[in-house]
Design a protein around this motif. Structure first.
Motif, PDB file in Angstrom:
ATOM      1  N   UNK A  79     -33.580  -0.802   2.406  1.00  0.00           N
ATOM      2  CA  UNK A  79     -34.085   0.424   1.582  1.00  0.00           C
ATOM      3  C   UNK A  79     -33.253   1.478   1.981  1.00  0.00           C
ATOM      4  N   UNK A  80     -33.212   2.592   0.909  1.00  0.00           N
ATOM      5  CA  UNK A  80     -32.359   3.789   0.889  1.00  0.00           C
ATOM      6  C   UNK A  80     -33.487   4.683   1.047  1.00  0.00           C
ATOM      7  N   UNK A  81     -33.517   5.780   1.852  1.00  0.00           N
ATOM      8  CA  UNK A  81     -34.777   6.806   2.236  1.00  0.00           C
ATOM      9  C   UNK A  81     -34.218   8.366   1.941  1.00  0.00           C
ATOM     10  N   UNK A  82     -34.892   8.879   1.194  1.00  0.00           N
ATOM     11  CA  UNK A  82     -34.923  10.313   1.203  1.00  0.00           C
ATOM     12  C   UNK A  82     -35.990  10.968   1.606  1.00  0.00           C
ATOM     13  N   UNK A  83     -35.636  11.740   2.896  1.00  0.00           N
ATOM     14  CA  UNK A  83     -36.822  12.286   3.434  1.00  0.00           C
ATOM     15  C   UNK A  83     -36.739  14.030   3.288  1.00  0.00           C
ATOM     16  N   UNK A  84     -38.078  14.813   2.983  1.00  0.00           N
ATOM     17  CA  UNK A  84     -37.782  16.200   2.729  1.00  0.00           C
ATOM     18  C   UNK A  84     -38.620  16.863   3.851  1.00  0.00           C
ATOM     19  N   UNK A  85     -37.813  17.477   4.573  1.00  0.00           N
ATOM     20  CA  UNK A  85     -38.523  17.894   5.791  1.00  0.00           C
ATOM     21  C   UNK A  85     -37.846  17.405   7.139  1.00  0.00           C
ATOM     22  N   UNK A  86     -36.702  17.706   7.465  1.00  0.00           N
ATOM     23  CA  UNK A  86     -36.366  16.826   8.772  1.00  0.00           C
ATOM     24  C   UNK A  86     -37.072  17.177   9.945  1.00  0.00           C
ATOM     25  N   UNK A  87     -37.511  18.466  10.078  1.00  0.00           N
ATOM     26  CA  UNK A  87     -38.027  18.946  11.343  1.00  0.00           C
ATOM     27  C   UNK A  87     -37.275  18.643  12.661  1.00  0.00           C
ATOM     28  N   UNK A  88     -37.801  17.832  13.524  1.00  0.00           N
ATOM     29  CA  UNK A  88     -37.162  17.735  14.782  1.00  0.00           C
ATOM     30  C   UNK A  88     -36.275  16.365  14.465  1.00  0.00           C
ATOM     31  N   UNK A  89     -36.470  15.860  13.623  1.00  0.00           N
ATOM     32  CA  UNK A  89     -35.723  14.226  13.178  1.00  0.00           C
ATOM     33  C   UNK A  89     -36.307  13.236  13.698  1.00  0.00           C
ATOM     34  N   UNK A  97     -34.990   3.427  11.659  1.00  0.00           N
ATOM     35  CA  UNK A  97     -34.962   2.142  12.401  1.00  0.00           C
ATOM     36  C   UNK A  97     -35.512   0.732  11.560  1.00  0.00           C
ATOM     37  N   UNK A  98     -36.004   1.250  10.380  1.00  0.00           N
ATOM     38  CA  UNK A  98     -36.469   0.310   9.423  1.00  0.00           C
ATOM     39  C   UNK A  98     -35.572  -0.060   8.060  1.00  0.00           C
ATOM     40  N   UNK A  99     -34.688   1.225   7.880  1.00  0.00           N
ATOM     41  CA  UNK A  99     -34.095   1.315   6.526  1.00  0.00           C
ATOM     42  C   UNK A  99     -32.404   1.236   6.748  1.00  0.00           C
ATOM     43  N   UNK A 100     -31.566   0.995   5.581  1.00  0.00           N
ATOM     44  CA  UNK A 100     -30.473   0.963   5.638  1.00  0.00           C
ATOM     45  C   UNK A 100     -29.667   2.098   5.844  1.00  0.00           C
ATOM     46  N   UNK A 144     -33.612   6.424  -5.045  1.00  0.00           N
ATOM     47  CA  UNK A 144     -34.032   5.891  -3.858  1.00  0.00           C
ATOM     48  C   UNK A 144     -35.264   5.054  -3.581  1.00  0.00           C
ATOM     49  N   UNK A 145     -35.223   4.107  -2.882  1.00  0.00           N
ATOM     50  CA  UNK A 145     -36.259   3.031  -2.647  1.00  0.00           C
ATOM     51  C   UNK A 145     -37.481   3.784  -2.080  1.00  0.00           C
ATOM     52  N   UNK A 169     -41.213   3.633  -3.691  1.00  0.00           N
ATOM     53  CA  UNK A 169     -42.489   4.330  -3.067  1.00  0.00           C
ATOM     54  C   UNK A 169     -41.968   5.927  -2.831  1.00  0.00           C
ATOM     55  N   UNK A 170     -43.000   6.699  -2.932  1.00  0.00           N
ATOM     56  CA  UNK A 170     -43.054   8.055  -2.717  1.00  0.00           C
ATOM     57  C   UNK A 170     -44.177   8.312  -1.910  1.00  0.00           C
ATOM     58  N   UNK A 171     -44.082   8.962  -0.720  1.00  0.00           N
ATOM     59  CA  UNK A 171     -45.408   9.575  -0.114  1.00  0.00           C
ATOM     60  C   UNK A 171     -45.289  11.155   0.183  1.00  0.00           C
ATOM     61  N   UNK A 172     -46.491  11.692  -0.113  1.00  0.00           N
ATOM     62  CA  UNK A 172     -46.427  13.097  -0.162  1.00  0.00           C
ATOM     63  C   UNK A 172     -47.924  13.370   0.130  1.00  0.00           C
ATOM     64  N   UNK A 173     -48.033  14.706   0.627  1.00  0.00           N
ATOM     65  CA  UNK A 173     -49.501  15.140   0.863  1.00  0.00           C
ATOM     66  C   UNK A 173     -49.704  16.234  -0.179  1.00  0.00           C
ATOM     67  N   UNK A 174     -50.491  15.920  -0.996  1.00  0.00           N
ATOM     68  CA  UNK A 174     -50.812  16.654  -2.237  1.00  0.00           C
ATOM     69  C   UNK A 174     -52.066  17.413  -2.111  1.00  0.00           C
ATOM     70  N   UNK A 175     -52.331  18.727  -2.691  1.00  0.00           N
ATOM     71  CA  UNK A 175     -53.275  19.593  -2.784  1.00  0.00           C
ATOM     72  C   UNK A 175     -53.230  20.683  -1.895  1.00  0.00           C
TER      73      UNK A 175
END
Length: 217
Positions: A79-89, A97-100, A144-145, A169-175
């Motif tokens: 999987x290739x991953x885009x994260x929005x909001x790196x924070x502390x990493x 650890x799970x992705x390409x 992205x995957x 797959x996209x995961x987000x906190x909505x509302x």
């Protein structure tokens, strides 16, 4: 502080009881050292069931929420991953650890430096921290995957959905507070998406989160 005992208690007393039962996820949370990504002033809270301040008004999410996200996304080595909001990493390290590979975007320059330093110090080399506003995604390496939005959104922008591969797959906190939906969106085909609300929670809103246009009469 006995970090190994605290880590075990975090997994067995917080995360597993909240129906995070994927053993690969539990093993991952036991392996990647959360305390290495927590600001020194709050290190004793590394395994507590609380949000941890990291500066710039941002926080590390509760461990139980991170476990639920990982279980829902089912990231694989290709999987290739885009994260929005790196924070502390920290969450980027879990994803890596799970992705390409992972690209994680961060709008706060101070947190770009923090995440980059934490990832480098912990030997995580398949993550690139991108300095910029990720609300609309990053077309540079799309599609992205997996896309993870680590802060709240009033709604998921169409531009993010368009950066998912078929099967992605996209995961987000909505509302908005007091209740947000932790939402998993799967791209089932060109322009076709399936939505599942995994649980309810509340998290800080993403900086520069898009707003719906007000109706005018």
């Amino acid at each position: 502080m006995n970090f190994e005992k605290a880590r075990f208690n975090m997994v067995e007393q917080q995360i597993r009881p909240w129906e995070v039962l994927d053993q690969d996820v539990l093993d991952l949370l036991m392996t990647v050292k959360r305390e290495e990504f927590v600001p020194a002033a709050h290190r004793e809270l590394a395994f507590a069931d609380v949000e941890i301040p990291i500066g710039c008004g941002q926080v590390m999410l509760k461990p139980v929420i991170e476990g639920k996200i990982l279980q829902a996304l089912r990231v694989t080595k290709s999987d290739t991953v885009l994260e929005i909001g790196a924070g502390s990493g920290w969450f980027a390290a879990l994803l890596a650890a799970r992705a390409e590979w992972v690209r994680t975007m961060e709008i706060e320059p101070e947190l770009v430096k923090l995440a980059s330093a934490n990832l480098e110090r912990n030997g995580v080399h398949n993550v690139v921290v991108v300095d910029g506003d990720g609300v609309q995604g990053w077309s540079g390496r799309a599609p992205y995957d997996v896309i993870v939005v680590s802060g709240g959104l009033p709604f998921v922008p169409q531009s993010l959905l368009e950066q998912l591969k078929v099967g992605g797959r996209l995961f987000a906190f909505v509302g908005e507070a007091p209740v947000m939906k932790a939402r998993l969106i799967t791209c089932e085909g060109e322009g076709r998406f399936r939505t599942e609300d995994v649980f309810e929670t509340v998290v800080p809103m993403l900086k520069n989160a898009p707003q719906r246009e007000a109706f005018s009469f």
